[in-house]
Design a protein around this motif. Structure first.
Motif, PDB file in Angstrom:
ATOM      1  N   ALA A 284      13.963   8.335  -6.177  1.00  0.00           N
ATOM      2  CA  ALA A 284      14.540   9.287  -5.280  1.00  0.00           C
ATOM      3  C   ALA A 284      13.352   9.248  -4.048  1.00  0.00           C
ATOM      4  O   ALA A 284      13.663   9.030  -2.827  1.00  0.00           O
ATOM      5  N   THR A 285      12.085   9.249  -4.420  1.00  0.00           N
ATOM      6  CA  THR A 285      11.087   9.179  -3.531  1.00  0.00           C
ATOM      7  C   THR A 285      10.718   7.800  -2.819  1.00  0.00           C
ATOM      8  O   THR A 285      10.693   7.692  -1.567  1.00  0.00           O
ATOM      9  N   VAL A 286      11.231   6.790  -3.408  1.00  0.00           N
ATOM     10  CA  VAL A 286      11.008   5.243  -3.014  1.00  0.00           C
ATOM     11  C   VAL A 286      12.218   5.209  -1.940  1.00  0.00           C
ATOM     12  O   VAL A 286      12.321   4.638  -0.988  1.00  0.00           O
ATOM     13  N   ARG A 287      13.500   5.656  -2.595  1.00  0.00           N
ATOM     14  CA  ARG A 287      14.779   5.588  -1.876  1.00  0.00           C
ATOM     15  C   ARG A 287      14.476   6.327  -0.302  1.00  0.00           C
ATOM     16  O   ARG A 287      14.900   5.794   0.791  1.00  0.00           O
ATOM     17  N   GLY A 288      13.893   7.427  -0.518  1.00  0.00           N
ATOM     18  CA  GLY A 288      13.617   8.202   0.642  1.00  0.00           C
ATOM     19  C   GLY A 288      12.676   7.336   1.860  1.00  0.00           C
ATOM     20  O   GLY A 288      12.708   7.298   3.012  1.00  0.00           O
ATOM     21  N   MET A 289      11.659   6.765   1.020  1.00  0.00           N
ATOM     22  CA  MET A 289      10.592   6.161   1.850  1.00  0.00           C
ATOM     23  C   MET A 289      11.223   4.581   2.478  1.00  0.00           C
ATOM     24  O   MET A 289      10.982   4.430   3.488  1.00  0.00           O
ATOM     25  N   CYS A 290      12.218   4.151   1.883  1.00  0.00           N
ATOM     26  CA  CYS A 290      13.091   3.194   2.397  1.00  0.00           C
ATOM     27  C   CYS A 290      13.878   3.494   3.374  1.00  0.00           C
ATOM     28  O   CYS A 290      14.195   2.698   4.533  1.00  0.00           O
ATOM     29  N   ALA A 291      14.427   4.832   3.234  1.00  0.00           N
ATOM     30  CA  ALA A 291      15.316   5.232   4.500  1.00  0.00           C
ATOM     31  C   ALA A 291      14.543   5.384   5.926  1.00  0.00           C
ATOM     32  O   ALA A 291      15.147   5.365   7.089  1.00  0.00           O
ATOM     33  N   GLU A 292      13.121   5.637   5.714  1.00  0.00           N
ATOM     34  CA  GLU A 292      12.805   5.887   6.935  1.00  0.00           C
ATOM     35  C   GLU A 292      11.820   4.678   7.467  1.00  0.00           C
ATOM     36  O   GLU A 292      11.470   4.663   8.581  1.00  0.00           O
ATOM     37  N   ASP A 293      11.814   3.728   6.728  1.00  0.00           N
ATOM     38  CA  ASP A 293      11.056   2.294   6.895  1.00  0.00           C
ATOM     39  C   ASP A 293      12.072   1.259   6.553  1.00  0.00           C
ATOM     40  O   ASP A 293      12.236   0.733   5.497  1.00  0.00           O
ATOM     41  N   PRO A 294      12.858   0.803   7.736  1.00  0.00           N
ATOM     42  CA  PRO A 294      13.835  -0.309   7.352  1.00  0.00           C
ATOM     43  C   PRO A 294      13.155  -1.635   7.091  1.00  0.00           C
ATOM     44  O   PRO A 294      13.853  -2.557   6.271  1.00  0.00           O
ATOM     45  N   GLY A 295      11.928  -1.846   7.400  1.00  0.00           N
ATOM     46  CA  GLY A 295      11.141  -2.978   6.844  1.00  0.00           C
ATOM     47  C   GLY A 295      10.857  -3.167   5.420  1.00  0.00           C
ATOM     48  O   GLY A 295      11.192  -4.009   4.669  1.00  0.00           O
ATOM     49  N   LEU A 296      10.375  -1.805   4.979  1.00  0.00           N
ATOM     50  CA  LEU A 296      10.134  -1.732   3.474  1.00  0.00           C
ATOM     51  C   LEU A 296      11.814  -1.987   2.647  1.00  0.00           C
ATOM     52  O   LEU A 296      11.567  -2.533   1.756  1.00  0.00           O
ATOM     53  N   ASP A 297      12.390  -0.996   3.365  1.00  0.00           N
ATOM     54  CA  ASP A 297      13.880  -1.174   2.490  1.00  0.00           C
ATOM     55  C   ASP A 297      14.460  -2.765   2.511  1.00  0.00           C
ATOM     56  O   ASP A 297      14.924  -3.079   1.453  1.00  0.00           O
TER      57      ASP A 297
ATOM     58  N   ASP B   9       0.774  -1.280   0.040  1.00  0.00           N
ATOM     59  CA  ASP B   9       0.129   0.026   0.008  1.00  0.00           C
ATOM     60  C   ASP B   9       0.899   1.287   0.157  1.00  0.00           C
ATOM     61  O   ASP B   9       0.396   2.002  -0.577  1.00  0.00           O
ATOM     62  N   GLN B  10       1.792   1.163   0.688  1.00  0.00           N
ATOM     63  CA  GLN B  10       2.852   2.372   0.737  1.00  0.00           C
ATOM     64  C   GLN B  10       3.344   2.641  -0.623  1.00  0.00           C
ATOM     65  O   GLN B  10       3.332   3.791  -1.044  1.00  0.00           O
ATOM     66  N   LEU B  11       4.060   1.744  -1.327  1.00  0.00           N
ATOM     67  CA  LEU B  11       4.498   1.840  -2.280  1.00  0.00           C
ATOM     68  C   LEU B  11       3.483   2.207  -3.518  1.00  0.00           C
ATOM     69  O   LEU B  11       3.720   3.044  -4.346  1.00  0.00           O
ATOM     70  N   MET B  12       2.498   1.583  -3.627  1.00  0.00           N
ATOM     71  CA  MET B  12       1.253   2.156  -4.516  1.00  0.00           C
ATOM     72  C   MET B  12       0.806   3.369  -4.164  1.00  0.00           C
ATOM     73  O   MET B  12       0.349   3.995  -5.327  1.00  0.00           O
ATOM     74  N   SER B  13       0.915   3.801  -3.144  1.00  0.00           N
ATOM     75  CA  SER B  13       0.543   5.323  -3.005  1.00  0.00           C
ATOM     76  C   SER B  13       1.420   6.212  -3.675  1.00  0.00           C
ATOM     77  O   SER B  13       1.077   7.317  -4.025  1.00  0.00           O
ATOM     78  N   LEU B  14       2.631   5.729  -4.432  1.00  0.00           N
ATOM     79  CA  LEU B  14       3.414   6.542  -5.095  1.00  0.00           C
ATOM     80  C   LEU B  14       3.416   6.373  -6.446  1.00  0.00           C
ATOM     81  O   LEU B  14       3.846   7.047  -7.607  1.00  0.00           O
ATOM     82  N   ALA B  15       2.514   5.202  -7.085  1.00  0.00           N
ATOM     83  CA  ALA B  15       2.437   4.757  -8.469  1.00  0.00           C
ATOM     84  C   ALA B  15       1.742   5.815  -9.182  1.00  0.00           C
ATOM     85  O   ALA B  15       0.808   6.427  -8.865  1.00  0.00           O
TER      86      ALA B  15
END
Length: 151
Positions: free
Chosen positions: A103-116, A16-22
């Motif tokens: 860049a947006t997804v990499r930023g989201m990964c930096a904030e969420d280690p599980g997603l990363d 859901d997090q990823l698809m919010s950026l799609a």
């Protein structure tokens, strides 16, 4: 979308997090999506259609390394510095895909280690499969007959 490919490797929360950026995009048959050596500033998850990945071969036509279809990740170079495409990509049929700003997804990964972790684990598997495909394809093209056979 079905839980295959990258979606199957993620929790519902991370999907859901990823698809919010799609952003939905489309490519016509024969359209170049990216070129080897270009800036890898986005990636896609294919919804419908097929995309060929190719590798430049000096003095020859580009060698098709792999064909990707629905549910498959198109592009991994966005995750690995220096963020330049290692292969080229072309729509082999009409394609609809979800596009993501790297860049947006990499930023989201930096904030969420599980997603990363989920994305890095999945992309590492994709990378390993694509390297094997490239090796097998190049052996088919250039090695003496039987050199690429697995014992």
């Amino acid at each position: 979308m079905a839980r295959t490919g990258v979606f199957g490797a993620m929790t519902k929360e991370h999907r859901d997090q990823l698809m919010s950026l799609a952003r939905e995009v489309s490519f016509e048959t024969g359209e170049r999506i990216f070129e080897e050596g270009g800036s890898a500033d986005r990636f896609w998850i294919i919804h419908t259609g097929t995309v060929t990945l190719d590798l430049r071969v000096p003095g020859r036509r580009a060698a098709v390394i792999e064909t990707l279809g629905a549910g498959r990740l198109l592009g991994w170079s966005w995750l690995v510095p220096p963020h330049q495409w290692h292969l080229g990509a072309e729509a082999a049929s009409p394609v609809r895909a979800y596009e993501f700003d790297a860049a947006t997804v990499r930023g989201m990964c930096a904030e969420d280690p599980g997603l990363d972790h989920e994305l890095c684990t999945y992309v590492t598997g994709v990378l390993a499969r694509r390297l094997r495909s490239a090796r097998v394809r190049l052996l088919d093209l250039y090695a003496p007959h039987g050199a690429g056979d697995v014992p």
